[in-house]
Design a protein around this motif. Structure first.
Motif, short mmCIF file in Angstrom:
data_model
loop_
_atom_site.label_atom_id
_atom_site.label_comp_id
_atom_site.label_asym_id
_atom_site.label_seq_id
_atom_site.Cartn_x
_atom_site.Cartn_y
_atom_site.Cartn_z
N LEU A 475 2.37 -6.25 -12.76
CA LEU A 475 1.56 -5.48 -11.82
C LEU A 475 0.07 -5.73 -11.97
O LEU A 475 -0.67 -5.64 -10.99
N MET A 476 -0.38 -6.07 -13.17
CA MET A 476 -1.81 -6.24 -13.37
C MET A 476 -2.35 -7.49 -12.69
O MET A 476 -3.56 -7.64 -12.53
N ARG A 477 -1.47 -8.38 -12.24
CA ARG A 477 -1.91 -9.57 -11.51
C ARG A 477 -2.18 -9.26 -10.04
O ARG A 477 -2.50 -10.15 -9.26
N GLN A 478 -1.95 -8.00 -9.64
CA GLN A 478 -2.25 -7.50 -8.29
C GLN A 478 -1.58 -8.31 -7.18
O GLN A 478 -2.25 -8.81 -6.26
N PRO A 479 -0.26 -8.45 -7.22
CA PRO A 479 0.44 -9.12 -6.12
C PRO A 479 0.43 -8.26 -4.87
O PRO A 479 0.26 -7.04 -4.94
N ASN A 480 0.62 -8.89 -3.70
CA ASN A 480 0.78 -8.11 -2.47
C ASN A 480 2.22 -8.15 -1.97
O ASN A 480 2.54 -7.55 -0.95
N PHE A 481 3.07 -8.89 -2.68
CA PHE A 481 4.50 -8.93 -2.36
C PHE A 481 5.25 -8.86 -3.69
O PHE A 481 5.31 -9.83 -4.44
N GLU A 500 8.22 4.58 -9.46
CA GLU A 500 8.61 5.02 -8.13
C GLU A 500 7.40 5.48 -7.32
O GLU A 500 7.25 5.13 -6.14
N GLN A 501 6.54 6.27 -7.95
CA GLN A 501 5.35 6.76 -7.26
C GLN A 501 4.45 5.60 -6.86
O GLN A 501 3.91 5.56 -5.75
N TYR A 502 4.30 4.64 -7.77
CA TYR A 502 3.47 3.47 -7.48
C TYR A 502 4.02 2.69 -6.29
O TYR A 502 3.28 2.29 -5.38
N LEU A 503 5.33 2.47 -6.27
CA LEU A 503 5.93 1.68 -5.19
C LEU A 503 5.88 2.41 -3.86
O LEU A 503 5.76 1.79 -2.81
N GLN A 504 5.99 3.74 -3.88
CA GLN A 504 5.88 4.51 -2.64
C GLN A 504 4.49 4.37 -2.03
O GLN A 504 4.33 4.34 -0.81
N ASP A 505 3.47 4.25 -2.88
CA ASP A 505 2.09 4.14 -2.41
C ASP A 505 1.65 2.69 -2.22
O ASP A 505 0.54 2.45 -1.73
N PHE A 506 2.48 1.73 -2.63
CA PHE A 506 2.08 0.32 -2.67
C PHE A 506 1.76 -0.22 -1.28
O PHE A 506 2.59 -0.15 -0.37
N ARG A 507 0.54 -0.76 -1.11
CA ARG A 507 0.13 -1.31 0.19
C ARG A 507 0.41 -2.81 0.19
O ARG A 507 -0.48 -3.65 0.09
N GLY A 508 1.67 -3.11 0.25
CA GLY A 508 2.11 -4.50 0.28
C GLY A 508 3.58 -4.54 0.63
O GLY A 508 4.15 -3.55 1.12
#
Length: 649
Positions: A475-481, A500-508
């Motif tokens: 995650l620290m590599r900041q992927p968008n997919f 789960e919370q991170y993935l729900q908010d993930f803009r990618g």
């Protein structure tokens, strides 16, 4: 109904590894017919505790009191067998031929006659050695039972039946040739076939596909055996367990209910503790002032108040060790073109994975992939990433796509590194978005690694802690997919909630391959179901909705042959054509239509008012500012509506 009898009483159990205390003064009881789930964060010794209870490992202090005739069945997290055993032999425990082979190897310098004579003597000596703790009569009874043909026949029948139910159809297959999922099923058959009073299960759903998890859920839900288990599968916990034991901050909390009940009561406990700490802090400030004013020579009442002060101080200094942080990170920009699969084919000899697979992946799409083991889910991911070649067809991937891949096999760290060094090798600072930057150490704290734990050598981490560290580095590599292949295995429930919370908010974009039904329901909006042989179904909903839909479908007639896929739908289902809108996208499209209609009406009203010549100057200025904003909003919503309408069309 008779009162359940205690099977195992654990009293003040403690265990440390080196200088690290895993747990101390752990006390609880497992009763007859009781189903208990153990919950604790990674690194607190859950697997070690289970191994101790099963008699596989020692402990430092405390007592474990067992009922005299208790039979324990233990499923370790990673079961191992001699690779030369067949599946049936592994379950029945009949390793006589291996024992003889091993002894013959040791005697390979003797001639045949001498070897046979010595082998016969070895057999007798070893059998006597195994029975040296039993009374003579008990030894003879057990020996007669073990040598009874009926006993072996019944044992093999039970083992074969369980293996068949667990989809191990070739009971003669060598364990050494099996996948991890097959070995786990053989181990499950072994522990169930032994018909214990108490089942101790360490992550029983790991490496099982959904069909097998549901079979195990139904089997254990009906059993009268006592169960003590660790699992991250929250639906499994909810449906199997009648009690939850939580290890938190070196203390034990028991909840007499399932996982849903535990969540409710745990929150009540934390709320009450928070109130108690707040009240103690307020009183502590008053008492602290008194302590500072009072002279050293205090009377009896003053000494009593002083002792109460120190007790109050203990409460006031408590910390609720939730560490339930919210992980909010920036991601790099991703364009509207993600990937388009056109007639993609992939097979291994006669095993078809993808057959003329066509798919257009949408911006911000969150896709789940489910299916039985061996249907090609991970292979599909690897073809998309380009690490596995396809046989024909093409993937057209957008230029802005930046993959982040969490794989089952990708866990690779140097054991001589410390946790903090593994992260610093990637970056000293992490951009969290919105101008916020975190140091490597601060970022690790989001993944529940305290500053002290960050300086632990990686070889000392538990399996779950290593998985957590691996997730952090992805995650620290900041992927968008993001592509996550079985991300929930070995992760504790606290970490799963953060993820789960991170993935729900993930803009990618997101693809998740998982057998964790609770996790899938939380983070994906539609799923691809891999049925095998290139048959892929696109279902517009989460896993629970799919399961409900599937339960309503008529059962296929066994005598009716399956329809041959038509030329325009080679996958046999609807994944091969342009995908349909998900439930979430349909709701979005309906809302967009209402918003566009409202905005257009507002725009007409403003234009009419501006051209009327009767509107006040202040109102004209206000409308003039509003109109360009209105046009921008209309353009944005109209563009999004067009994107969705193209998918629908």
């Amino acid at each position: 109904m008779p009162t359940p009898q205690p099977y195992m009483d654990v009293q003040q159990l403690s265990k440390r590894i080196g200088n690290r205390v895993l747990f101390s003064d752990v006390t609880f009881t497992i009763n007859e017919r009781e189903h208990i789930g153990l919950i604790a964060k990674n690194g607190t010794g859950k697997s070690t505790l289970l191994s101790i209870l099963a008699g596989e490992e020692g402990y430092d202090s405390g007592r474990i009191i067992l009922r005299n005739d208790l039979r324990i069945g233990y499923l370790p997290q990673t079961p191992t067998f001699d690779g030369r055993l067949t599946a049936l032999q592994a379950v029945t425990g009949n390793t006589e031929h291996l024992d003889k082979l091993d002894r013959l190897d040791k005697l390979d310098k003797l001639d045949r006659l001498d070897k046979l004579d010595k082998l016969d003597r070895l057999d007798k000596l070893e059998r006597l050695d195994k029975l040296d703790r039993l009374e003579r009569l008990e030894r003879l009874d057990n020996l007669e039972k073990l040598e009874s043909p009926d006993f072996y026949e019944e044992q093999e029948l039970r083992a074969s039946r369980l293996l068949t139910q667990l989809k191990i159809t070739d009971t003669g297959q060598l364990v050494g040739t099996m996948s991890g999922g097959q070995v786990k099923r053989v181990a499950l058959a072994k522990v169930l076939a032994s018909q214990p009073n108490l089942l101790i299960l360490d992550e029983p759903t790991n490496h099982l596909d959904l069909e097998m998890i549901e079979w195990l859920e139904n089997t254990l839900g009906r059993t009268t055996m006592s169960i003590f288990m660790v699992t991250h599968d929250r639906y499994f916990l909810d449906r199997i367990c009648s009690s939850i034991i939580e290890m938190d901050d070196s203390r034990i909390y028991t909840y007499r209910g399932n996982y849903s009940y535990y969540l409710q009561k745990r929150q009540e406990r934390l709320d009450n503790l928070s109130t108690e700490i707040e009240r103690a802090n307020n009183l502590y400030r008053t008492e602290l002032e008194w302590m500072r004013r009072m002279p050293q020579a205090r009377g009896h009442k003053a000494r009593y108040r002083e002792e109460a002060f120190y007790e109050l101080e203990k409460i006031a200094r408590q910390r609720i060790n939730e560490r339930n942080v919210r992980l909010e990170m920036g991601s790099s920009y991703i364009g509207s073109k993600i990937f388009i699969a056109t007639d993609v084919c992939k097979a291994f000899d006669t095993k078809v994975i993808l057959r003329n697979f066509n798919y257009t992946f949408s911006r911000y799409e969150k896709l789940g992939i489910v299916g039985n083991n061996g249907t090609g889910k991970s292979t599909f991911i690897k073809t998309l990433l380009g690490t596995e070649p396809i046989d024909s067809g093409a993937y057209d991937i957008g230029q802005t796509v930046r993959f982040g891949y969490y794989s089952q096999e990708g866990l690779s760290f140097r054991d001589d590194q410390k946790v903090i060094d593994a992260v610093r090798d990637i970056a000293e600072y992490v951009d969290m978005g919105g101008g916020q930057r975190l140091s490597a150490s601060q970022f690790l704290q989001h993944f529940l690694f305290t500053p002290e734990e960050q300086h632990t050598y990686i070889y000392k981490l538990s399996g779950g802690e290593r998985r957590r560290l691996y997730l952090c580095t992805v995650l620290m590599r900041q992927p968008n997919f993001l592509i996550l292949d079985e991300p929930t295995n070995d992760l504790d429930i606290v970490t799963l909630q953060i993820l789960e919370q991170y993935l729900q908010d993930f803009r990618g974009c997101l693809i998740v391959v998982s057998h964790d039904r609770y996790f899938m329901d939380k983070v994906v909006d539609h799923i691809l179901v891999f049925h095998g042989n290139g048959d892929i179904q696109d279902f517009p909903g989460n896993y629970t909705q799919y399961r409900e839909w599937r339960s309503l479908q008529p059962k296929p007639q066994e005598d009716t042959p399956s329809p041959t896929p038509s030329n325009n739908n080679q996958n046999g289902r609807n994944a091969n054509r342009q995908r349909r809108l998900t439930f979430k996208e349909r709701r979005e499209m309906e809302q967009l239509e209402a918003d566009i209609s409202r905005l257009e009406a507002e725009k007409r009203d403003i234009e009419t008012a501006l051209s009327s010549g009767t509107t006040a100057v202040e109102r004209i200025v206000e409308m003039s500012k509003r109109l360009p904003l209105l046009n921008d909003e209309l353009d944005e919503k109209s563009m999004r509506w067009l994107e969705l309408s193209e998918i629908e069309g």
